[in-house]
Design a protein around this motif. Sequence first.
Motif, PDB file in Angstrom:
ATOM      1  N   GLY A  15      10.214   4.780  -8.291  1.00  0.00           N
ATOM      2  CA  GLY A  15       9.206   5.848  -8.319  1.00  0.00           C
ATOM      3  C   GLY A  15       9.815   7.122  -7.758  1.00  0.00           C
ATOM      4  N   LEU A  54       0.821  16.555  -8.872  1.00  0.00           N
ATOM      5  CA  LEU A  54       0.726  16.537  -7.414  1.00  0.00           C
ATOM      6  C   LEU A  54       1.247  17.877  -6.894  1.00  0.00           C
ATOM      7  CD1 LEU A  54       3.850  16.063  -6.399  1.00  0.00           C
ATOM      8  CD2 LEU A  54       3.302  13.679  -6.664  1.00  0.00           C
ATOM      9  N   ARG A 110       3.512  14.629 -12.369  1.00  0.00           N
ATOM     10  CA  ARG A 110       4.148  13.460 -11.732  1.00  0.00           C
ATOM     11  C   ARG A 110       5.198  12.824 -12.623  1.00  0.00           C
ATOM     12  NH1 ARG A 110       1.758  10.236  -7.882  1.00  0.00           N
ATOM     13  NH2 ARG A 110       0.078  11.347  -6.890  1.00  0.00           N
ATOM     14  N   ARG A 134      11.070  -6.980 -11.700  1.00  0.00           N
ATOM     15  CA  ARG A 134      10.117  -7.007 -10.579  1.00  0.00           C
ATOM     16  C   ARG A 134      10.722  -7.773  -9.417  1.00  0.00           C
ATOM     17  NH1 ARG A 134       5.576 -10.244  -9.348  1.00  0.00           N
ATOM     18  NH2 ARG A 134       6.107 -11.596 -11.096  1.00  0.00           N
ATOM     19  N   GLU A 194      -9.944  10.446 -11.756  1.00  0.00           N
ATOM     20  CA  GLU A 194      -9.246  11.601 -12.307  1.00  0.00           C
ATOM     21  C   GLU A 194      -9.913  12.052 -13.603  1.00  0.00           C
ATOM     22  OE1 GLU A 194      -5.434   9.859 -11.818  1.00  0.00           O
ATOM     23  OE2 GLU A 194      -4.941  11.142 -10.135  1.00  0.00           O
ATOM     24  N   LEU A 281      -8.142   4.233  -1.882  1.00  0.00           N
ATOM     25  CA  LEU A 281      -7.350   4.974  -0.896  1.00  0.00           C
ATOM     26  C   LEU A 281      -7.297   4.194   0.403  1.00  0.00           C
ATOM     27  CD1 LEU A 281      -8.944   8.519  -1.383  1.00  0.00           C
ATOM     28  CD2 LEU A 281      -6.750   7.729  -2.291  1.00  0.00           C
ATOM     29  N   GLY A 312       1.934  13.030   0.680  1.00  0.00           N
ATOM     30  CA  GLY A 312       2.524  11.692   0.565  1.00  0.00           C
ATOM     31  C   GLY A 312       3.945  11.719   0.020  1.00  0.00           C
TER      32      GLY A 312
HETATM   33  C1  LIG Z   1      -5.027  10.858  -5.749  1.00  0.00           C
HETATM   34  C2  LIG Z   1      -3.693  11.111  -5.138  1.00  0.00           C
HETATM   35  C3  LIG Z   1      -3.202  12.396  -5.035  1.00  0.00           C
HETATM   36  C4  LIG Z   1      -1.968  12.648  -4.427  1.00  0.00           C
HETATM   37  N1  LIG Z   1      -1.522  13.925  -4.340  1.00  0.00           N
HETATM   38  C5  LIG Z   1      -0.351  14.187  -3.733  1.00  0.00           C
HETATM   39  C6  LIG Z   1       0.132  15.519  -3.617  1.00  0.00           C
HETATM   40  O1  LIG Z   1      -0.520  16.471  -4.044  1.00  0.00           O
HETATM   41  N2  LIG Z   1       1.321  15.723  -2.993  1.00  0.00           N
HETATM   42  C7  LIG Z   1       2.059  14.689  -2.479  1.00  0.00           C
HETATM   43  O2  LIG Z   1       3.138  14.929  -1.915  1.00  0.00           O
HETATM   44  N3  LIG Z   1       1.638  13.409  -2.586  1.00  0.00           N
HETATM   45  C8  LIG Z   1       0.462  13.135  -3.198  1.00  0.00           C
HETATM   46  N4  LIG Z   1       0.035  11.846  -3.317  1.00  0.00           N
HETATM   47  C9  LIG Z   1       0.852  10.759  -2.746  1.00  0.00           C
HETATM   48  C10 LIG Z   1       2.003  10.378  -3.664  1.00  0.00           C
HETATM   49  O3  LIG Z   1       1.519  10.004  -4.924  1.00  0.00           O
HETATM   50  C11 LIG Z   1       2.765   9.202  -3.054  1.00  0.00           C
HETATM   51  O4  LIG Z   1       3.031   9.461  -1.699  1.00  0.00           O
HETATM   52  C12 LIG Z   1       4.086   8.991  -3.786  1.00  0.00           C
HETATM   53  O5  LIG Z   1       3.849   8.643  -5.111  1.00  0.00           O
HETATM   54  C13 LIG Z   1       4.871   7.881  -3.074  1.00  0.00           C
HETATM   55  O6  LIG Z   1       6.057   7.641  -3.758  1.00  0.00           O
HETATM   56  P1  LIG Z   1       6.808   6.238  -3.608  1.00  0.00           P
HETATM   57  O7  LIG Z   1       7.984   6.336  -4.500  1.00  0.00           O
HETATM   58  O8  LIG Z   1       6.989   5.939  -2.180  1.00  0.00           O
HETATM   59  O9  LIG Z   1       5.775   5.167  -4.137  1.00  0.00           O
HETATM   60  P2  LIG Z   1       5.202   4.979  -5.600  1.00  0.00           P
HETATM   61  O10 LIG Z   1       4.970   6.305  -6.243  1.00  0.00           O
HETATM   62  O11 LIG Z   1       4.045   4.057  -5.466  1.00  0.00           O
HETATM   63  O12 LIG Z   1       6.382   4.255  -6.395  1.00  0.00           O
HETATM   64  C14 LIG Z   1       6.671   2.909  -6.161  1.00  0.00           C
HETATM   65  C15 LIG Z   1       7.496   2.415  -7.327  1.00  0.00           C
HETATM   66  O13 LIG Z   1       7.857   1.060  -7.071  1.00  0.00           O
HETATM   67  C16 LIG Z   1       7.601   0.266  -8.216  1.00  0.00           C
HETATM   68  N5  LIG Z   1       7.306  -1.081  -7.744  1.00  0.00           N
HETATM   69  C17 LIG Z   1       6.217  -1.513  -7.072  1.00  0.00           C
HETATM   70  N6  LIG Z   1       6.300  -2.820  -6.787  1.00  0.00           N
HETATM   71  C18 LIG Z   1       7.493  -3.236  -7.286  1.00  0.00           C
HETATM   72  C19 LIG Z   1       8.156  -4.495  -7.305  1.00  0.00           C
HETATM   73  N7  LIG Z   1       7.614  -5.581  -6.764  1.00  0.00           N
HETATM   74  N8  LIG Z   1       9.369  -4.574  -7.907  1.00  0.00           N
HETATM   75  C20 LIG Z   1       9.947  -3.466  -8.453  1.00  0.00           C
HETATM   76  N9  LIG Z   1       9.344  -2.264  -8.483  1.00  0.00           N
HETATM   77  C21 LIG Z   1       8.136  -2.127  -7.890  1.00  0.00           C
HETATM   78  C22 LIG Z   1       6.415   0.941  -8.884  1.00  0.00           C
HETATM   79  O14 LIG Z   1       6.307   0.622 -10.257  1.00  0.00           O
HETATM   80  C23 LIG Z   1       6.720   2.420  -8.636  1.00  0.00           C
HETATM   81  O15 LIG Z   1       7.537   2.951  -9.644  1.00  0.00           O
HETATM   82  C24 LIG Z   1      -1.202  11.571  -3.917  1.00  0.00           C
HETATM   83  C25 LIG Z   1      -1.677  10.257  -4.021  1.00  0.00           C
HETATM   84  C26 LIG Z   1      -2.913  10.024  -4.609  1.00  0.00           C
HETATM   85  C27 LIG Z   1      -3.424   8.623  -4.699  1.00  0.00           C
END
Ligand SMILES: Cc1cc2nc3c(=O)[nH]c(=O)nc-3n(C[C@H](O)[C@H](O)[C@H](O)COP(=O)(O)OP(=O)(O)OC[C@H]3O[C@@H](n4cnc5c(N)ncnc54)[C@H](O)[C@@H]3O)c2cc1C
Length: 445
Positions: A15, A54, A110, A134, A194, A281, A312
């Motif tokens: 992600g 975002l 995004r 996975r 959304e 959330l 986030g």
């Molecule tokens: C409504 C909403 C609005 C938001 N607005 C903002 C904003 O304006 N600005 C901001 O900075 N943040 C915002 N956020 C927060 C932001 O979306 C997250 O903080 C960010 O996406 C986190 O990124 P990440 O890569 O840590 O996790 P994720 O985006 O959740 O990515 C995790 C990745 O891991 C993969 N994955 C999961 N489990 C497994 C597994 N078992 N094996 C292999 N792959 C796996 C998933 O498919 C995904 O691709 C918002 C969140 C929400 C819910």
Amino acid sequence: MSAPETMRVAIVGGGLVGSLLACYLGRRGYRVDVYERRPDPRRTLSEHGRSINLALSERGLDALRRIDLVDTVMAPALPMHGRMVHDIAGRTNFQSYSAKGDRAINSIGRSALNETLLDAAEATPGVTLHFDVRTTGYGLGPNSLALARGDVLEVVEPDIVIAADGFGSAVRKSLEAAGRMSVRTEPEDHGYKELTIPAVNGEFAMDPDALHIWPRGSSMMIALPNPDRSFTCTLFWPREELEALSTPDQILRHFNEVYPDAVPLMPTLVDDYLADPNGLLATLHVDPWQADGKVAVIGDAAHAILPFFGQGANAGFEDVVELDRCLDETGDDWSLALPLYQQRRQPNGEAIAWLAKENFIEMRDKVASPTFRATKSVEHALERLLPGRYLSRYEMVSFTTIPYAEVIERDKRQRSTVLATLAGVGAVAVGTTIGLIGRAARRGA
Ligand SMILES: Cc1cc2nc3c(=O)[nH]c(=O)nc-3n(C[C@H](O)[C@H](O)[C@H](O)COP(=O)(O)OP(=O)(O)OC[C@H]3O[C@@H](n4cnc5c(N)ncnc54)[C@H](O)[C@@H]3O)c2cc1C
């Protein structure tokens, strides 16, 4: 301690945070494997053609700038210089985010952001992306990851594992089950949906230079612009209330009462509302963030927070910068770098979780009030009067990289100085008040 080129790092999750981390570690010379459970989003139609965005601000931009990605990411971004508050009578009021009105947060798609980061990771020597893989668990053997490619199961044993697999992190769950991490989940009563405000004759239906807010106490809707000239709206409301609207009549009646100026701009409101599943959330508190200098959590896997400060992803990107800094400072000795990363980032993860909750109250309850607007004017006046010395909480969170925990402390000190000064001054004219506050702040804020 081994040279990076001889070490294998597995990143679980491709992600936003996982793909950025792959770029950073690849540049350090590591052999990096990213395991992502979804298909490659660059080759599939994600989000069913809908734009979901975002807000990216200074912390995220700083992380991108350091690896020369900021221009590519920002090319399609839309700056938002303030909040446009919509009251229940349909009147609007623009509130600038910064004192001079020159600072903006940025609306970014995004999918586009994730795809740019995946492209950059793939182009980095040493990085391999594995899609449709996975992770099912961690720790069957020393530092082992269990992977599922369709029906085929395999176990890999990298030197280091970093879990960037988001809120439901499989790696974190394994560590929790083994008693090596503790996790507390604070569910939020509010869920979200959304919705869309499409372009009208190819143009934006509202001012694209603002984050639009309809603050309504227990509920709140926001809208951010997209490059295709639509807006993505997010409605936050207690989950039972979201679920209670189940017929077109109920939906239209409610929106006409509570968001009357938005309804004419939302021709697909009823379909969007019924089709979009309610988002959940929650805030996650994880402790510790690493184990044995060999495995760690990052991004939402470490600190999922409420989305009300738009931080986030920004915070997750900042985790990556800090981890990279810790590797610099320890000469790539992970047994020292991961504990240092945890020591520096965990308090900041807790701090932004708290700030995000506080900002929800500000957004849904306060932004519409005259007192709030007056306070913002005083804050902006102070920022102009004491450049670099007085910074509002919003300014520090969104437009600086001051650590979140320090933001809370500095904000407390500033507020108590302002309150003490106001109490001493009493009901004097605002101009005089600002002068006195300025002098007091110069003495000790
Ligand atoms: C409504 C909403 C609005 C938001 N607005 C903002 C904003 O304006 N600005 C901001 O900075 N943040 C915002 N956020 C927060 C932001 O979306 C997250 O903080 C960010 O996406 C986190 O990124 P990440 O890569 O840590 O996790 P994720 O985006 O959740 O990515 C995790 C990745 O891991 C993969 N994955 C999961 N489990 C497994 C597994 N078992 N094996 C292999 N792959 C796996 C998933 O498919 C995904 O691709 C918002 C969140 C929400 C819910």
